[in-house]
Scaffold this motif. Structure first.
Motif, short mmCIF file in Angstrom:
data_model
loop_
_atom_site.label_atom_id
_atom_site.label_comp_id
_atom_site.label_asym_id
_atom_site.label_seq_id
_atom_site.Cartn_x
_atom_site.Cartn_y
_atom_site.Cartn_z
N MET A 78 0.82 -1.20 0.00
CA MET A 78 0.00 0.00 0.00
C MET A 78 0.86 1.26 0.00
O MET A 78 0.36 2.37 0.10
N VAL A 79 2.18 1.11 -0.11
CA VAL A 79 3.06 2.27 -0.10
C VAL A 79 3.29 2.72 -1.53
O VAL A 79 3.72 1.95 -2.38
N SER A 80 3.00 3.96 -1.82
CA SER A 80 3.23 4.48 -3.16
C SER A 80 3.42 5.98 -3.09
O SER A 80 3.03 6.62 -2.13
N LEU A 81 4.03 6.53 -4.14
CA LEU A 81 4.19 7.96 -4.19
C LEU A 81 2.85 8.62 -4.33
O LEU A 81 1.89 8.04 -4.83
N LEU A 82 2.78 9.89 -3.91
CA LEU A 82 1.53 10.63 -3.90
C LEU A 82 0.94 10.71 -5.29
O LEU A 82 1.62 11.01 -6.26
N SER A 83 -0.33 10.41 -5.41
CA SER A 83 -1.01 10.56 -6.69
C SER A 83 -1.27 12.03 -6.95
O SER A 83 -1.31 12.85 -6.05
N LYS A 84 -1.44 12.37 -8.24
CA LYS A 84 -1.60 13.76 -8.61
C LYS A 84 -3.05 14.19 -8.48
O LYS A 84 -3.97 13.43 -8.66
N GLY A 85 -3.25 15.46 -8.20
CA GLY A 85 -4.58 16.01 -8.01
C GLY A 85 -5.23 16.43 -9.31
O GLY A 85 -4.59 16.51 -10.34
N ALA A 86 -6.50 16.72 -9.27
CA ALA A 86 -7.23 17.21 -10.44
C ALA A 86 -7.17 18.72 -10.49
O ALA A 86 -6.92 19.38 -9.51
N LEU A 87 -7.42 19.25 -11.69
CA LEU A 87 -7.44 20.69 -11.86
C LEU A 87 -8.79 21.29 -11.52
O LEU A 87 -9.00 22.48 -11.64
N SER A 88 -9.73 20.45 -11.08
CA SER A 88 -11.10 20.93 -10.90
C SER A 88 -11.20 21.99 -9.82
O SER A 88 -12.08 22.83 -9.85
N VAL A 106 6.24 5.81 4.91
CA VAL A 106 5.06 5.72 5.76
C VAL A 106 3.83 5.90 4.89
O VAL A 106 3.69 6.91 4.22
N PRO A 107 2.92 4.93 4.84
CA PRO A 107 1.74 5.07 3.98
C PRO A 107 0.83 6.21 4.45
O PRO A 107 0.70 6.47 5.65
N TYR A 108 0.20 6.87 3.51
CA TYR A 108 -0.71 7.96 3.84
C TYR A 108 -1.73 8.14 2.73
O TYR A 108 -1.53 7.68 1.61
N LYS A 109 -2.80 8.80 3.05
CA LYS A 109 -3.83 9.15 2.07
C LYS A 109 -3.80 10.65 1.81
O LYS A 109 -3.18 11.40 2.55
N CYS A 110 -4.47 11.07 0.76
CA CYS A 110 -4.40 12.46 0.33
C CYS A 110 -5.78 13.09 0.21
O CYS A 110 -6.70 12.48 -0.33
N ARG A 111 -5.92 14.29 0.76
CA ARG A 111 -7.10 15.13 0.53
C ARG A 111 -6.62 16.56 0.30
O ARG A 111 -5.43 16.83 0.38
#
Length: 447
Positions: A1-11, A49-54
């Motif tokens: 479940m460890v991965s680099l941060l996914s990119k955000g939307a332009l919305s 360290v795994p984390y989620k993004c908002r």
């Protein structure tokens, strides 16, 4: 479940990254993409360290959501909630995470009192970093002239030389000899150094990197750019220089910097194909095809959101307005322009994938030629010219300034999108530059 941060939307162009650590149900980590938050972000990536993004905006970009202001007193960033306790200082957060999750990644916070022969003590390195920041502020963010400007410049360069010597006192690229990877000292420096390099170039015309004057600093930056933990988080000069004033106050130009700043801002054809990479980070010039494909992927996977966002360029500004120049979180798209913008962005995506000299690009020329609009300016806007000949538009009602003609037409929508592509929020620096240039290609066709 460890991965680099996914990119955000332009919305929601004005949103800033928020990250949540989810090691345990009792741990929530909140991070915004400005310098103090970037430190914790790089730390998390280095430690794996795994984390989620908002997402949540800084005050200069929009209103913070109620859930966040209820959680964090005053809405400070970054913040961590651990077992019901909220902490908001980046170095305190890093020390806490180092203590709570010792089994993840390399040790990044040395034991208290760490020092070796020929190497500065950690507290001395932290003090030097604060002195460098102070000298940077005095040079860029105060309206000094003549002898005062010379003194501010000399003081800044003296501190920069001290940083270079500190890096040269160790056997590797990092500040601490014991480190095979960045330590908390390196992380403390890198987020500010990224902004220092961009801003002194933009406002003072001073090149730091690649001049040969600071060889150890160059090696340190090269070492960081080989690490995904940093490249996932670092920005480009344009994004940084557009965002810095909303956090640090306005920077003050010297006359000799105008050409450089215009180039970084995409004026006078700087964002036109073929790209001239002068005054841009070296990484932007590498792997053009890969960057084009990344930009195309970002457009294709978020096409509806990006189209609606760009159509805001033909709508009316949202209210209330915010301090950051390009922030407009309450603007609504002009629905009449959604379909035309959709067509434009499909052609841009094809050009990113196949090139502007492909058969598809010839179809784009037929579809888009002359479709921009009548060029009529919106109400309250007038055209002016700077002393250096740069054309800009000023709104006599709001005081807003624009370097793209504020018309209610199709090319304005593409320019609205182009100027608000953020790094690393939306894509990498190289992909952002390719997308900006290809949007300009479409704008040229429209006109």
């Amino acid at each position: 479940m460890v991965s680099l941060l996914s990119k955000g939307a332009l919305s929601k162009c004005t949103s800033i990254y928020i990250l949540f650590v989810y090691i345990t149900p009792l741990t929530n980590f909140i991070l915004s993409c400005f310098s103090d938050c970037q430190k914790v972000w790089v730390y998390l990536e280095e430690k794996r360290v795994p984390y989620k993004c908002r997402t949540v905006p800084l005050n200069a970009y929009g209103d913070k959501p109620a859930w966040y202001t209820r959680l964090v007193d005053g809405g400070a960033l970054p913040a961590i909630e651990l077992d019901g306790k909220v902490i908001t200082e980046s170095l305190d957060i890093i020390r806490l995470l180092e203590d709570q999750f010792p089994d993840f990644g390399p040790k990044m916070v040395p034991d208290d009192g760490y020092e070796t022969t020929g190497e500065m003590a950690i507290d001395s390195l932290f003090r030097l970093e604060k002195e460098l920041q102070s000298a940077w502020f005095s040079l860029v963010f105060y309206p000094v002239k003549d002898d005062a400007l010379v003194k501010a410049r000399d003081d800044f360069l003296d501190k920069l030389t001290q940083v270079d010597h500190a890096l040269g006192s160790t056997s590797g690229p990092w500040f601490l000899d014991s480190s095979a990877s960045p330590s908390v000292v390196d992380i403390q420096y890198i987020s500010h150094m990224e902004r220092i390099i961009a801003s002194v170039l933009y406002w003072k015309g001073m090149e730091i990197r690649g001049t040969g004057q600071y060889p150890n600093l160059d090696k340190w930056l090269d070492a960081f750019e080989e690490r995904q933990s940093y490249t996932a988080t670092n920005s480009d000069y344009y994004t940084l220089c557009m965002g810095i004033p909303s956090q640090n106050g306005p920077g003050f130009f010297i006359d000799g910097a105008r050409n450089v700043s215009s180039h970084i801002s995409g004026l006078n054809g700087a964002w036109s194909l073929p790209l001239d990479y002068k005054f841009f980070q070296e990484s932007i010039a590498r792997d053009e095809e890969e960057h084009r494909h990344e930009a195309a992927y970002s457009l294709a996977t978020k096409h509806a959101a990006v189209t609606a966002f760009a159509a805001r360029g033909a709508g009316e500004p949202g209210r209330p307005s915010f301090h950051a120049e390009l922030a407009d979180p309450y603007a609504e798209p002009n629905e009449d322009y959604v379909l035309p913008v959709d067509i434009c962005l499909r052609h841009v995506t094809a050009a990113l994938l196949k090139g502007t000299d492909s058969a598809d690009a010839k179809v784009a020329s037929q579809d888009l030629a002359g479709q921009a609009g009548d060029g009529k300016l919106r109400e309250y806007w007038d055209e002016y010219t700077n002393n250096d000949g740069t054309i800009y538009w000023w709104n006599e009602l709001t005081g807003d300034t624009s370097y793209a003609a504020p018309t209610m037409q199709l090319d304005t929508c593409l320019a609205y999108l182009r100027d608000r592509i953020g790094v690393p929020r939306d894509m990498s620096a190289g992909a952002a530059m390719q997308l900006r240039a290809h949007l300009n290609w479409a704008i040229d066709l429209l006109n």
